[in-house]
Motif scaffolding. Structure first.
Motif, short mmCIF file in Angstrom:
data_model
loop_
_atom_site.label_atom_id
_atom_site.label_comp_id
_atom_site.label_asym_id
_atom_site.label_seq_id
_atom_site.Cartn_x
_atom_site.Cartn_y
_atom_site.Cartn_z
N THR A 90 -11.54 8.69 14.31
CA THR A 90 -10.17 9.13 14.05
C THR A 90 -9.60 8.30 12.91
OG1 THR A 90 -9.25 7.62 15.69
CG2 THR A 90 -9.76 9.87 16.42
N MET A 91 -8.72 8.90 12.16
CA MET A 91 -8.11 8.21 11.03
C MET A 91 -6.60 8.37 11.12
SD MET A 91 -10.72 9.48 8.03
CE MET A 91 -10.28 8.25 6.83
N ASN A 92 -5.90 7.33 10.73
CA ASN A 92 -4.45 7.35 10.68
C ASN A 92 -4.00 6.95 9.29
OD1 ASN A 92 -3.79 7.75 13.63
ND2 ASN A 92 -5.10 5.97 13.73
N PHE A 93 -3.01 7.63 8.79
CA PHE A 93 -2.49 7.34 7.46
C PHE A 93 -0.98 7.15 7.55
CE2 PHE A 93 -6.41 9.53 6.60
CZ PHE A 93 -6.90 8.92 5.46
N ILE A 94 -0.47 6.33 6.66
CA ILE A 94 0.97 6.20 6.48
C ILE A 94 1.31 7.05 5.26
CG2 ILE A 94 2.88 4.63 6.01
CD1 ILE A 94 1.48 4.10 8.69
N GLN A 102 -10.93 -0.51 15.42
CA GLN A 102 -11.16 -1.29 14.21
C GLN A 102 -10.24 -0.75 13.12
OE1 GLN A 102 -15.01 -0.65 12.43
NE2 GLN A 102 -14.95 -2.59 11.35
N LEU A 103 -9.59 -1.64 12.39
CA LEU A 103 -8.72 -1.25 11.28
C LEU A 103 -9.51 -1.29 9.99
CD1 LEU A 103 -5.91 -0.63 10.10
CD2 LEU A 103 -5.50 -3.10 10.02
N ARG A 104 -9.54 -0.17 9.31
CA ARG A 104 -10.14 -0.11 7.99
C ARG A 104 -9.04 0.26 7.02
NH1 ARG A 104 -15.60 3.26 9.17
NH2 ARG A 104 -16.67 1.61 10.28
N PHE A 105 -8.89 -0.54 6.00
CA PHE A 105 -7.84 -0.32 5.03
C PHE A 105 -8.41 0.33 3.79
CE2 PHE A 105 -5.39 -1.62 1.34
CZ PHE A 105 -4.12 -1.20 1.71
N TYR A 106 -7.79 1.41 3.34
CA TYR A 106 -8.21 2.08 2.13
C TYR A 106 -7.05 2.11 1.14
CZ TYR A 106 -11.95 4.01 5.05
OH TYR A 106 -13.01 4.16 5.88
N GLU A 125 -6.65 -7.65 6.68
CA GLU A 125 -7.37 -8.89 6.36
C GLU A 125 -7.14 -9.99 7.38
OE1 GLU A 125 -5.83 -9.61 2.45
OE2 GLU A 125 -7.16 -8.14 1.52
N ASP A 126 -6.29 -9.73 8.36
CA ASP A 126 -5.93 -10.74 9.37
C ASP A 126 -6.90 -10.68 10.55
OD1 ASP A 126 -4.75 -12.19 11.50
OD2 ASP A 126 -2.73 -11.72 10.79
N LYS A 127 -7.65 -11.75 10.76
CA LYS A 127 -8.65 -11.78 11.83
C LYS A 127 -8.02 -11.65 13.21
CE LYS A 127 -12.04 -12.19 9.04
NZ LYS A 127 -12.74 -10.97 8.68
N SER A 128 -6.78 -12.08 13.40
CA SER A 128 -6.13 -11.94 14.70
C SER A 128 -5.85 -10.47 15.00
CB SER A 128 -4.85 -12.78 14.78
OG SER A 128 -3.85 -12.28 13.92
N VAL A 129 -5.59 -9.67 13.97
CA VAL A 129 -5.41 -8.23 14.16
C VAL A 129 -6.74 -7.61 14.59
CG1 VAL A 129 -4.86 -6.05 13.01
CG2 VAL A 129 -3.46 -8.07 12.57
N ASP A 130 -7.82 -8.02 13.93
CA ASP A 130 -9.16 -7.54 14.32
C ASP A 130 -9.43 -7.83 15.80
OD1 ASP A 130 -9.83 -6.54 11.83
OD2 ASP A 130 -10.92 -8.34 11.22
N SER A 131 -9.14 -9.06 16.21
CA SER A 131 -9.40 -9.45 17.60
C SER A 131 -8.58 -8.62 18.58
CB SER A 131 -9.08 -10.94 17.79
OG SER A 131 -9.93 -11.72 17.01
N LEU A 132 -7.33 -8.41 18.26
CA LEU A 132 -6.45 -7.63 19.14
C LEU A 132 -6.93 -6.18 19.25
CD1 LEU A 132 -3.84 -7.59 20.83
CD2 LEU A 132 -2.62 -7.00 18.74
N LEU A 133 -7.27 -5.58 18.15
CA LEU A 133 -7.74 -4.19 18.16
C LEU A 133 -9.09 -4.07 18.85
CD1 LEU A 133 -6.72 -3.05 14.56
CD2 LEU A 133 -5.62 -2.43 16.72
#
Length: 89
Positions: free
Chosen positions: A16-20, A57-61, A43-51
Motif C-alpha cells: 500500500t502507498m500513501n501520498f500527501i 515501513q516508511l519509504r520516502f520518495y 530518515e529518523d531511526k526512531s520512526v522506523d522502530s515505531l512503524l
C-alpha cells in the motif's frame, strides 16, 4: 484461510502507498515544509522502530520518483485485477 495472489496463480505482489497531496498551485513554502517534515521522518531511526512494531515501513520518495512509483503500482494493480477477471467487461 484465503489464498494469496501467488497461490491463485497471479504472479504479483504489491504494497500500500500513501501520498500527501495538495491543490494545484499550492504555496511552495508550504510544499517544502511538508517535504522536509516527511523526509526527516523517513530518515529518523526512531520512526522506523515505531512503524516496525506494526509491520510497516516508511519509504520516502521525492515528487518525481513518487509519481513514477504510483504509476508502477497502478499498473501492477490493474494487471492483478485483469488476471482475476475482475475488470470492466
Amino acid at each position: 484461510d484465503i489464498p494469496t495472489f501467488i497461490e491463485q496463480g497471479v504472479n504479483v505482489t504489491f504494497t500500500t502507498m500513501n501520498f500527501i497531496l495538495g491543490p494545484k498551485g499550492m504555496n511552495k513554502d508550504l510544499v517544502n515544509k511538508f517535504y522536509d517534515y516527511y523526509k526527516n521522518a523517513a530518515e529518523d531511526k526512531s520512526v522506523d522502530s515505531l512503524l516496525a512494531q506494526s509491520g510497516m515501513q516508511l519509504r520516502f520518495y521525492a515528487q518525481d520518483e513518487g509519481i513514477q512509483q504510483l504509476k508502477k503500482h497502478t499498473a501492477q494493480l490493474t494487471e492483478a485485477i485483469r488476471s482475476l477477471g475482475l475488470g470492466n467487461k
